[in-house]
Motif scaffolding. Structure first.
Motif, PDB file in Angstrom:
ATOM      1  N   ALA A 154       5.643  18.158 -28.398  1.00 34.63           N
ATOM      2  CA  ALA A 154       4.322  17.052 -28.718  1.00 34.63           C
ATOM      3  C   ALA A 154       4.410  16.279 -27.461  1.00 34.63           C
ATOM      4  O   ALA A 154       3.226  15.996 -26.673  1.00 34.63           O
ATOM      5  N   SER A 155       5.545  16.050 -26.550  1.00 39.96           N
ATOM      6  CA  SER A 155       5.602  15.034 -25.671  1.00 39.96           C
ATOM      7  C   SER A 155       4.831  16.007 -24.431  1.00 39.96           C
ATOM      8  O   SER A 155       3.937  15.465 -23.705  1.00 39.96           O
ATOM      9  N   LEU A 156       5.126  17.180 -24.219  1.00 39.07           N
ATOM     10  CA  LEU A 156       4.700  17.997 -23.259  1.00 39.07           C
ATOM     11  C   LEU A 156       3.247  18.233 -23.238  1.00 39.07           C
ATOM     12  O   LEU A 156       2.452  18.429 -22.156  1.00 39.07           O
ATOM     13  N   ILE A 157       2.807  18.682 -24.720  1.00 34.70           N
ATOM     14  CA  ILE A 157       1.382  19.097 -24.952  1.00 34.70           C
ATOM     15  C   ILE A 157       0.482  17.951 -24.535  1.00 34.70           C
ATOM     16  O   ILE A 157      -0.466  18.208 -23.956  1.00 34.70           O
ATOM     17  N   ALA A 158       0.898  16.812 -24.828  1.00 33.92           N
ATOM     18  CA  ALA A 158       0.271  15.651 -24.749  1.00 33.92           C
ATOM     19  C   ALA A 158       0.120  15.029 -23.231  1.00 33.92           C
ATOM     20  O   ALA A 158      -0.668  14.158 -23.040  1.00 33.92           O
ATOM     21  N   GLY A 159       0.788  15.648 -22.381  1.00 36.54           N
ATOM     22  CA  GLY A 159       0.727  15.085 -21.083  1.00 36.54           C
ATOM     23  C   GLY A 159       1.689  14.390 -20.457  1.00 36.54           C
ATOM     24  O   GLY A 159       1.654  13.645 -19.492  1.00 36.54           O
ATOM     25  N   THR A 174      -2.912   6.037 -21.609  1.00 33.82           N
ATOM     26  CA  THR A 174      -1.405   6.371 -22.241  1.00 33.82           C
ATOM     27  C   THR A 174      -1.488   6.410 -23.718  1.00 33.82           C
ATOM     28  O   THR A 174      -1.154   7.274 -24.552  1.00 33.82           O
ATOM     29  N   LEU A 175      -2.535   5.480 -24.379  1.00 35.69           N
ATOM     30  CA  LEU A 175      -2.580   5.400 -25.789  1.00 35.69           C
ATOM     31  C   LEU A 175      -3.304   6.413 -26.370  1.00 35.69           C
ATOM     32  O   LEU A 175      -3.189   6.999 -27.589  1.00 35.69           O
ATOM     33  N   ARG A 176      -4.142   7.139 -25.545  1.00 34.68           N
ATOM     34  CA  ARG A 176      -5.014   8.295 -26.037  1.00 34.68           C
ATOM     35  C   ARG A 176      -4.109   9.539 -26.221  1.00 34.68           C
ATOM     36  O   ARG A 176      -4.050  10.318 -27.040  1.00 34.68           O
ATOM     37  N   ARG A 177      -3.145   9.470 -25.182  1.00 36.38           N
ATOM     38  CA  ARG A 177      -2.043  10.604 -25.164  1.00 36.38           C
ATOM     39  C   ARG A 177      -1.294  10.413 -26.602  1.00 36.38           C
ATOM     40  O   ARG A 177      -0.663  11.512 -26.999  1.00 36.38           O
ATOM     41  N   LEU A 178      -0.884   9.214 -26.594  1.00 38.96           N
ATOM     42  CA  LEU A 178       0.161   8.819 -27.699  1.00 38.96           C
ATOM     43  C   LEU A 178      -0.597   9.322 -29.133  1.00 38.96           C
ATOM     44  O   LEU A 178      -0.167   9.734 -30.067  1.00 38.96           O
ATOM     45  N   ASP A 179      -1.932   9.137 -29.320  1.00 38.66           N
ATOM     46  CA  ASP A 179      -2.680   9.676 -30.384  1.00 38.66           C
ATOM     47  C   ASP A 179      -2.599  11.103 -30.668  1.00 38.66           C
ATOM     48  O   ASP A 179      -2.417  11.484 -31.563  1.00 38.66           O
ATOM     49  N   HIS A 180      -2.616  11.814 -29.433  1.00 40.74           N
ATOM     50  CA  HIS A 180      -2.360  13.266 -29.453  1.00 40.74           C
ATOM     51  C   HIS A 180      -0.837  13.696 -29.858  1.00 40.74           C
ATOM     52  O   HIS A 180      -0.792  14.476 -30.724  1.00 40.74           O
ATOM     53  N   HIS A 207     -11.555  10.615 -20.982  1.00 35.50           N
ATOM     54  CA  HIS A 207     -10.919  11.534 -22.115  1.00 35.50           C
ATOM     55  C   HIS A 207     -11.055  12.846 -21.572  1.00 35.50           C
ATOM     56  O   HIS A 207     -10.455  13.964 -22.565  1.00 35.50           O
ATOM     57  N   SER A 208     -11.693  13.108 -20.667  1.00 39.61           N
ATOM     58  CA  SER A 208     -11.906  14.678 -20.260  1.00 39.61           C
ATOM     59  C   SER A 208     -10.629  15.034 -19.354  1.00 39.61           C
ATOM     60  O   SER A 208     -10.428  16.124 -19.067  1.00 39.61           O
ATOM     61  N   ALA A 209      -9.653  14.037 -18.943  1.00 35.21           N
ATOM     62  CA  ALA A 209      -8.557  14.273 -18.070  1.00 35.21           C
ATOM     63  C   ALA A 209      -7.226  13.861 -18.731  1.00 35.21           C
ATOM     64  O   ALA A 209      -6.291  13.395 -18.096  1.00 35.21           O
ATOM     65  N   LEU A 210      -7.301  14.116 -20.123  1.00 34.09           N
ATOM     66  CA  LEU A 210      -5.909  13.415 -20.744  1.00 34.09           C
ATOM     67  C   LEU A 210      -4.730  14.266 -20.237  1.00 34.09           C
ATOM     68  O   LEU A 210      -3.613  13.695 -20.486  1.00 34.09           O
ATOM     69  N   ASP A 211      -4.906  15.296 -19.991  1.00 36.87           N
ATOM     70  CA  ASP A 211      -3.587  16.449 -19.744  1.00 36.87           C
ATOM     71  C   ASP A 211      -3.318  16.205 -18.360  1.00 36.87           C
ATOM     72  O   ASP A 211      -2.575  17.373 -17.860  1.00 36.87           O
TER      73      ASP A 211
END
Length: 267
Positions: A233-238, A213-219, A173-177
């Motif tokens: 949204a794709s780029l911001i979420a990593g 991956t799913l946490r990034r998709l939540d974002h 969670h601390s490194a989603l990006d």
């Protein structure tokens, strides 16, 4: 909303749960899998889906319980379509109530047990109003206990290191990006990579990579609701690009992100 069009309505944001009500007249969504429990209730019509090598038929009065990372789809069983409510519950929330036990499993994906129906009732309220935070917390605890009782004990499991898996999950969670390596997670967990990775799957229902991956998709979904474009949204979420994100989104939710946004706007 039109009675002839598919639609979806999300409940007000919650710190713990995602809740949704939807209507589909024909084909709902392609085969997909996500890393949360999907716990639902058919309100009208017949909800058909493939699950664990069988075809299920959900009618009003039962409780749908789809285990994390189990492949499933969804479509109407009659020409009248079907309407249902569903909530997505992260295994980590259950673990807070179960204390690091293997995840409860309902083999058929549908339960007629009245204990499970009653325990899920507070979370199946209408989408128009938020659930009180304390009521939500109590309901999640009661639902976790009901799932454990209805599913029964699962045998043959070695002892699980819940704290090590939680340390790895917190690090994710601390490194989603950014890119996360197995070596980093091994250091964060304080355990051998194979042991914590095995325990992570047993406790949270999916692999560390799919969890990330799913946490990034939540974002991504949160950003799309605010009006961000798919590319932004794709780029911001990593994600590397929109195509990469769309591929993962469709695999996780059974519909492309553009259609997901249109369904929300139809209500």
């Amino acid at each position: 909303m039109s009675g002839n069009q598919d639609w979806a309505l999300r409940a007000p944001p919650s710190a713990k749960l995602e809740r949704m009500e939807a209507f589909f007249r024909g084909h709902g969504f392609e085969p997909h899998r996500h890393d949360t429990y999907a716990i639902g209730r058919t309100l009208a019509g017949v909800h058909c889906f493939h699950y664990r090598n069988g075809r299920r038929h959900s009618l009003p009065g039962g409780t749908i319980v789809l285990h994390p990372d189990e492949r499933h789809d969804g479509e109407a069983g009659t020409d009248e379509g079907f309407r249902y409510r569903i909530l997505y519950l992260e295994p980590a929330l259950l673990q807070q109530a179960l204390g690091g036990k293997p995840l409860p499993f309902i083999p058929d994906g549908i339960s007629r047990d009245p204990r499970l129906y009653a325990a899920s009732q507070p979370l199946m309220q209408g989408m128009e109003c938020p659930i009180d935070p304390l009521e939500e917390a109590d309901a999640i605890y009661d639902l976790a206990q009901a799932l454990a009782v209805v599913a029964g004990a699962r045998r043959g499991r070695k002892a699980l290191d819940y704290r090590a898996a939680e340390r790895a999950r917190d690090y994710i969670h601390s490194a989603l990006d950014r890119t996360v390596t197995l070596e980093e997670l091994e250091l964060a967990s304080g355990r051998d990579r194979w042991r914590w990775s095995r325990d992570f799957r047993a406790l949270y229902g999916t692999s560390p990579y799919r969890y990330l991956t799913l946490r990034r998709l939540d974002h991504v979904r949160a950003l799309l609701v605010t009006g961000q474009t798919l590319t932004e949204a794709s780029l911001i979420a990593g994600f590397a690009d929109q195509s990469h994100m769309t591929h993962h989104f469709t695999r996780a939710y059974g519909i492309p992100p553009a259609r997901w946004v249109r369904l929300l706007h139809r209500h």
